[in-house]
Every structure is written in C-alpha cells, then in structure tokens.
Design an enzyme around this catalytic site. Sequence first.
Site, PDB file in Angstrom:
ATOM      1  N   HIS A   1      36.888 -19.641 -83.085  1.00  0.00           N
ATOM      2  CA  HIS A   1      35.856 -19.524 -82.713  1.00  0.00           C
ATOM      3  C   HIS A   1      35.081 -18.578 -81.967  1.00  0.00           C
ATOM      4  O   HIS A   1      34.693 -18.902 -81.322  1.00  0.00           O
ATOM      5  CB  HIS A   1      35.923 -21.090 -82.618  1.00  0.00           C
TER       6      HIS A   1
ATOM      7  N   GLU B   1      33.510 -17.017 -87.451  1.00  0.00           N
ATOM      8  CA  GLU B   1      35.202 -17.628 -86.924  1.00  0.00           C
ATOM      9  C   GLU B   1      36.084 -17.397 -88.266  1.00  0.00           C
ATOM     10  O   GLU B   1      36.195 -17.689 -89.135  1.00  0.00           O
ATOM     11  CB  GLU B   1      35.069 -19.315 -86.783  1.00  0.00           C
TER      12      GLU B   1
END
Length: 293
Positions: free
Chosen positions: A159, A260
């Site tokens: 992330h 991500e």
Amino acid sequence: ELTKGVNGLEKVLLREVRGSSAEVYLYGGQVTSWKNDHGEELLFVSSKAIFKPPKAIRGGIPICFPQFANRGSLEPHGFARNRFWSIDKDPPPFPAATSSRAFVDLILKPCEEDLKIWPHSFEFRLRVALSPCGDLMLTSRIRNTNTDGKPFSFTFAYHTYFSVSDISEVRVEGLETLDYLENKERFTEQGDAITFESEVDKIYLSTPTKIAILDHEKKRTFVLRKDGLPDAVVWNPWDKKAKAMADFGDEEYKHMLCVEAAAVEKPITLKPGEEWRGRQELSAVPSSYCSGQ
Ligand code: TA6
C-alpha cells in the site's frame, strides 16, 4: 542498523554507499522512509501518523495481508501491518535478483490470536533492499506451513504512499483503457493518463508490470515495477475523506498518492508447502527520461 524510532518502536536503517537510504519499522514490517542520494524523502508519511500499536502507521508502505481492504472477514487490510515482525537471521537463499548490499530480511508468523481469526500457518518473509542506484525493492515470500493439509487463499497489496508536490499536477501512465473495480462495480478506464481532481479509489485489473507516476512540479517520475501482483490500486482520499481520518492532515491529500501493487481480483491460493512471491521495485527518475516511455 537497528535503532529506536518514534515512541521507541524499533526500526532498521538501510544506507546505500551513494547516499540513498530507507527505514523499516519492525512494527508492521513497514517501510516509512525512502530517500534518494540528495536526501529527498520520496514516500509520504502523515504528520499525524500514530506510531502506536494496534493502529497502523499512516504512510510509507503498509503491507496488506492476508486480506486487501474489507474483502473478507478480517479487519480492513488484514493484520500483517499491525504486528511486530522479527529480523530473519537465516533466510533461505534469496533469488539472485537483489544485487544489493543494503537490505534487511524480516519474518512474520501467526501468533495464537491470529490463528483464531485466520486459522492458517504461514511464514511471510519480506526483504527490503536498496539497489546501488537507490531503487527500493520489496520482495515478499509467503509459504503455507499448514500441517493439516489445508490450502489457504489471501489477497495482498504493497500500500505505497508516494510523496508528490501537488496532486493536481500528477499523472499516472500505464493504466489507460484497463478495467477497474470501483465500489465493487466494474468499469473501463478512458484512453489517456489518469489525472486527479477528486477522490479516487480504484482497483485496476490485470495491469502491466510497469506503472509511471509523473510529478510535474518536481520534474520527477516514480516508476513502479511489479511481479506476481496483477492488479494496481490507485487511491487519493481528497478533502472530505482526509478530514474524516484522525491520523491524516486535512490538506495532506494534496501531497500524496497511493499506487499499490496488489493481488485483489483473484485471491492467491497456496497448498501446504507452496510458496508465493510478490515483488515491487520503485525508482525515482528525472522526468525527462520518462515522459512518453
Ligand atoms: O487502498 C485503498 C484503500 O482500500 C481505501 O479504500 C482506503 O480505505 C485506504 O485503503 C486506507 O485504508 P486504511 O485502513 O489504511 O485507512
């Protein structure tokens, strides 16, 4: 080099001879800093990030495992980012890929509590490395160590919060014309680079191995290369969501973008003894080399 970070949480400092550096907290196995050889910080960490378990650190590169977002019965993004990882003193031989000398190997295994909410044994080995030219490389190796013969499935994301000078002057190249999921519905992206004027939270499917994030003002392009991670999530909370997050400054959405590398649409399934690898390599290059590449 192992040292104390915010609130006494342990972190590992990585330094490459030409000056680039990175920091990884044992809490969450989370990279919170990646600097180029001019000492410029390339990742975003919120000034209001709470470095205090069980809250995940807001920024850097949270590891989303064994579940991405709320796509399952666990807390959003799973629990790997809320656990203390250990330094892996004798990792199994790593693929020759990392020619780096500046790296750390971390390992996470489930504790009793984890096994109650996710009844699977695993070994999650994470290598964070700096290449000689300052690229940041993350390699995850996740092995099913169940002794009951049971396979398990998981979704995953690095992330990554990139630091950008002004979100309204950022473009993302490489995701044009792809299908994406938004609020669990499927759409097709239009034909040119993605720009940002409002909240974005999209999961692009079957994406190319290379995605470029162009920061106009800094004349800098981040290049994200990935392997084993077919999807790519693009997220900016914009103003309303930014105000709703206690660990995120009201204006900070202007200076970050999450892109991500992920495996979301098709969960990864491992039989006992099987291992999955997911890699991402980040580089930051002057834009003149990258536009139109
Ligand atoms: O990656 C995008 C996303 O799933 C968004 O929906 C938003 O929830 C973001 O992750 C942040 O999640 P977190 O649990 O870290 O606040």
